[in-house]
Design an enzyme around this catalytic site. Sequence first.
Site, mmCIF file in Angstrom:
data_model
loop_
_atom_site.group_PDB
_atom_site.id
_atom_site.type_symbol
_atom_site.label_atom_id
_atom_site.label_comp_id
_atom_site.label_asym_id
_atom_site.label_seq_id
_atom_site.Cartn_x
_atom_site.Cartn_y
_atom_site.Cartn_z
ATOM 1 C CG HIS A 112 -0.422 0.284 2.516
ATOM 2 N ND1 HIS A 112 -1.186 0.633 3.604
ATOM 3 C CD2 HIS A 112 0.867 0.271 2.973
ATOM 4 C CE1 HIS A 112 -0.416 0.810 4.656
ATOM 5 N NE2 HIS A 112 0.824 0.601 4.311
ATOM 6 C CB CYS A 131 3.695 4.953 5.374
ATOM 7 S SG CYS A 131 4.265 3.880 6.688
ATOM 8 C CG HIS A 137 5.315 0.504 2.633
ATOM 9 N ND1 HIS A 137 4.701 1.700 2.344
ATOM 10 C CD2 HIS A 137 4.748 0.059 3.786
ATOM 11 C CE1 HIS A 137 3.821 1.976 3.288
ATOM 12 N NE2 HIS A 137 3.816 0.986 4.179
ATOM 13 C CG HIS A 139 2.384 -3.392 6.216
ATOM 14 N ND1 HIS A 139 3.265 -3.065 7.213
ATOM 15 C CD2 HIS A 139 2.043 -2.228 5.610
ATOM 16 C CE1 HIS A 139 3.441 -1.754 7.223
ATOM 17 N NE2 HIS A 139 2.715 -1.217 6.255
ATOM 18 C CG ASP A 176 -2.848 -13.290 0.151
ATOM 19 O OD1 ASP A 176 -1.980 -12.631 0.761
ATOM 20 O OD2 ASP A 176 -2.697 -14.481 -0.179
ATOM 21 C CG HIS A 177 0.347 -12.510 -2.644
ATOM 22 N ND1 HIS A 177 -0.042 -13.121 -1.472
ATOM 23 C CD2 HIS A 177 1.658 -12.799 -2.801
ATOM 24 C CE1 HIS A 177 0.989 -13.764 -0.952
ATOM 25 N NE2 HIS A 177 2.039 -13.581 -1.742
ATOM 26 C CD GLU A 222 -0.089 -0.614 8.572
ATOM 27 O OE1 GLU A 222 -1.031 -0.337 7.814
ATOM 28 O OE2 GLU A 222 0.604 0.242 9.135
HETATM 29 NI NI NI Z 1 2.425 0.747 5.702
#
Ligand code: NI
Length: 233
Positions: A112, A131, A137, A139, A176-177, A222
């Site tokens: 995100h 961020c 990046h 998580h 997901d992914h 997160e």
């Molecule tokens: Ni983040």
Amino acid sequence: MRGLGRYYELDVTCQGEADPQTGYFLNIKTIDQAVREHVLPMLIERVNDEAGAAATPMGGLMRRVLEAIDPPLNGTVCQVRLVLTPTLSFGIERDDMDHVVMRQQYEFSAAHRLHVPTLSEEQNQATFGKCNNPAGHGHNYRVEVAVRCPIDAQGQSLDPAELDAVVDREAIEKLDHKHLNVDVPQFATLNPSVENIVKVVWQMLAGKLPGGVTLDEVKVWETGKTVCAYRGE
Ligand code: NI
């Protein structure tokens, strides 16, 4: 409690006033003894009945656990929760003996970028720091879903596998992914902060659960330290 290699935890929550003289509300030893005497035999029976263990009507069991532990603790028990695996638990509340609250955890990995177009580049940088990185990046997110399930006449509640199927289909597969800002329509104009992610997961699941089952709480981690919980409007 140990039996057949399983390790269970039982949380007992009691509510009341502390004695003005001793400062004690309940001696912890009293709770311990009440659990050993009144609840453990019930759980050991479940564990030893290998054939029936998987099909144990968890709603009926939790109701019996609360009813057994409450009198020796002077009617102060407001909630009990049985932790069956590190992620799966069943709880029952004195004020709602017709339902169990089942909790289970799930995971998804996603990218995100925290960025709000109505703020300047400098304001975005100042607010979101690293961020705000333009290429995003990632998580590894952890999601906990708690659902309130009716207990039927046989003491059965929702099968955990049914919850898994709904959560996988309605939420995890869609997240997901993925790059949340790019691939998930809900975040096309919504900043994918953990606060907004938890609300989106709630909206993905609300109304998708089998008959009578309602969402109680959704939590999203997160990181190990950053978690947000949402219980609806
Ligand atoms: Ni983040």
